[in-house]
Design an enzyme around this catalytic site. Sequence first.
Site, PDB file in Angstrom:
ATOM      1  N   SER A  25       0.817  -1.211   0.000  1.00  0.00           N
ATOM      2  CA  SER A  25       0.000   0.000   0.000  1.00  0.00           C
ATOM      3  C   SER A  25       0.853   1.265   0.000  1.00  0.00           C
ATOM      4  O   SER A  25       0.582   2.207  -0.758  1.00  0.00           O
ATOM      5  CB  SER A  25      -0.950   0.001   1.200  1.00  0.00           C
ATOM      6  OG  SER A  25      -0.232  -0.086   2.420  1.00  0.00           O
ATOM      7  N   TRP A  26       1.907   1.315   0.829  1.00  0.00           N
ATOM      8  CA  TRP A  26       2.705   2.525   0.914  1.00  0.00           C
ATOM      9  C   TRP A  26       3.615   2.676  -0.302  1.00  0.00           C
ATOM     10  O   TRP A  26       3.748   3.775  -0.846  1.00  0.00           O
ATOM     11  CB  TRP A  26       3.508   2.527   2.208  1.00  0.00           C
ATOM     12  CG  TRP A  26       4.313   3.779   2.459  1.00  0.00           C
ATOM     13  CD1 TRP A  26       5.590   3.836   2.921  1.00  0.00           C
ATOM     14  CD2 TRP A  26       3.906   5.145   2.286  1.00  0.00           C
ATOM     15  NE1 TRP A  26       6.008   5.149   3.053  1.00  0.00           N
ATOM     16  CE2 TRP A  26       4.985   5.972   2.663  1.00  0.00           C
ATOM     17  CE3 TRP A  26       2.730   5.743   1.827  1.00  0.00           C
ATOM     18  CZ2 TRP A  26       4.938   7.363   2.609  1.00  0.00           C
ATOM     19  CZ3 TRP A  26       2.676   7.134   1.774  1.00  0.00           C
ATOM     20  CH2 TRP A  26       3.765   7.922   2.161  1.00  0.00           C
ATOM     21  N   TYR A  63      -4.021  -3.986  -2.245  1.00  0.00           N
ATOM     22  CA  TYR A  63      -3.520  -3.049  -1.241  1.00  0.00           C
ATOM     23  C   TYR A  63      -4.150  -1.664  -1.309  1.00  0.00           C
ATOM     24  O   TYR A  63      -4.154  -0.933  -0.319  1.00  0.00           O
ATOM     25  CB  TYR A  63      -2.001  -2.915  -1.377  1.00  0.00           C
ATOM     26  CG  TYR A  63      -1.258  -4.190  -1.068  1.00  0.00           C
ATOM     27  CD1 TYR A  63      -1.228  -4.699   0.223  1.00  0.00           C
ATOM     28  CD2 TYR A  63      -0.615  -4.896  -2.068  1.00  0.00           C
ATOM     29  CE1 TYR A  63      -0.556  -5.886   0.502  1.00  0.00           C
ATOM     30  CE2 TYR A  63       0.063  -6.079  -1.793  1.00  0.00           C
ATOM     31  CZ  TYR A  63       0.092  -6.564  -0.506  1.00  0.00           C
ATOM     32  OH  TYR A  63       0.752  -7.741  -0.229  1.00  0.00           O
ATOM     33  N   ALA A 155      -1.396   5.655   4.027  1.00  0.00           N
ATOM     34  CA  ALA A 155      -1.353   5.438   2.576  1.00  0.00           C
ATOM     35  C   ALA A 155      -2.684   5.717   1.881  1.00  0.00           C
ATOM     36  O   ALA A 155      -2.725   6.419   0.862  1.00  0.00           O
ATOM     37  CB  ALA A 155      -0.888   4.007   2.294  1.00  0.00           C
ATOM     38  N   LYS A 206       6.851   6.158  17.023  1.00  0.00           N
ATOM     39  CA  LYS A 206       5.415   6.447  17.038  1.00  0.00           C
ATOM     40  C   LYS A 206       4.603   5.172  16.834  1.00  0.00           C
ATOM     41  O   LYS A 206       3.470   5.059  17.311  1.00  0.00           O
ATOM     42  CB  LYS A 206       5.082   7.522  16.012  1.00  0.00           C
ATOM     43  CG  LYS A 206       5.430   7.166  14.568  1.00  0.00           C
ATOM     44  CD  LYS A 206       4.346   6.402  13.839  1.00  0.00           C
ATOM     45  CE  LYS A 206       4.835   5.889  12.501  1.00  0.00           C
ATOM     46  NZ  LYS A 206       3.789   5.166  11.744  1.00  0.00           N
ATOM     47  N   ASP A 259       3.462  12.470  12.845  1.00  0.00           N
ATOM     48  CA  ASP A 259       3.242  11.049  12.574  1.00  0.00           C
ATOM     49  C   ASP A 259       2.567  10.372  13.756  1.00  0.00           C
ATOM     50  O   ASP A 259       1.724   9.491  13.599  1.00  0.00           O
ATOM     51  CB  ASP A 259       4.584  10.386  12.266  1.00  0.00           C
ATOM     52  CG  ASP A 259       4.438   9.117  11.439  1.00  0.00           C
ATOM     53  OD1 ASP A 259       3.304   8.760  11.080  1.00  0.00           O
ATOM     54  OD2 ASP A 259       5.463   8.483  11.146  1.00  0.00           O
TER      55      ASP A 259
END
Length: 382
Positions: A25-26, A63, A155, A206, A259
């Site tokens: 996906s990213w 994705y 994403a 994170k 983030d």
Amino acid sequence: MTPRNPPRTASLPLGPRVTVIGAGSWGTTFGKILADGGAQVTMWARRQDLAHEIDEAKRNSKYLAGINLPRTMSATHHLSEALEGAEQVYLSVPSQTLRENLKALRPLLQNSDAPVVSLMKGVEQRTGLRMSQVIEQELRCDPDLIAVASGPNLALEIAKEQPTAAVIASNSQETAEIVARTARNRYFRSFVNTDVIGTEFGGVLKNLIAVAIGIVDGVGYGENTKASIITRGLVEMTDFAVANGAQPGTLQGLAGLGDLIATCQSPLSRNNTAGRLLGQGYSFQDVVKQMQQTAEGLASVDPILQLARAAGVEMPIVAQVKMVLDGAMDPRDIAPHLTTDDDTPQGEGTGNGQADGGGALRRALQRAFDQLRHGGRGAPRA
């Protein structure tokens, strides 16, 4: 006779040839970012059927369901074909498989001076190394050619072209700026810094706080608990990163605070989702089975805690996430004493001399607001 209004494509110069390794996906979303900014993008997918779908149908139904990809994107499952003529290379594979992938890339890049950009947010379990360090080791390249991208980058939202900012970090200001100019378009803006350590650790840490947020969300605790964890989590992130060589301001920017907020509050976050399943009583093994994509935070807990111990940094939130992962703590017990295991009243500031947490946060938010208002240049000088 020359047409009065020639087609735009006739006058636009071709952008750089770039390759994105990894079509999850990213990786696919970042390929779209680059293509929408004018770059000539070739995606590499491990699976031939996925490469074919991206190349022919301009879709990635597994994705990024429902997203139309730019017609200028191509894809292949042959590494040599993907890297032919690449002027920039972007890496988007699971962090624990990066070294293996780089071994295959090395002979194809050994005579290249193309910047190599990490899109990954994890540390290697066995070594505790950041992704840029693994890249430098395996490709044996000039560290000034390595960059990392980070920020509040979910994403699917970006694939839907919702306005987003990111940060590109490199030891070389020139490399960071080259990549940032490529990774920008009408909905995506890239800022730059030279704090690779802080930018990478912000993206890693994170994820761990997002797992904690997911756990308490799964248990059923409310906004007070989550806000407390996010705020104290930022302190843990800053203390850890600074102890390992980062600049504290980086953790108050897009790679840290930005983030952290996006990952902790969104159901699109894989790490938040993994934590929520843990909070609902699923075992670690069951969570891994249910997750269709990698939640990098789950693999990063142990190496981060090892690095924290080596640096003498206390990380109570991350430590208790590990206890839940190990089955040594009931998820319902995580929130009441999550931020400290010491009854002695504690100061609110970080361990690196920043005691005015609220003021620093306000200044960080104001800087980000000013940068967005003034096109990434910051506020005008008086």
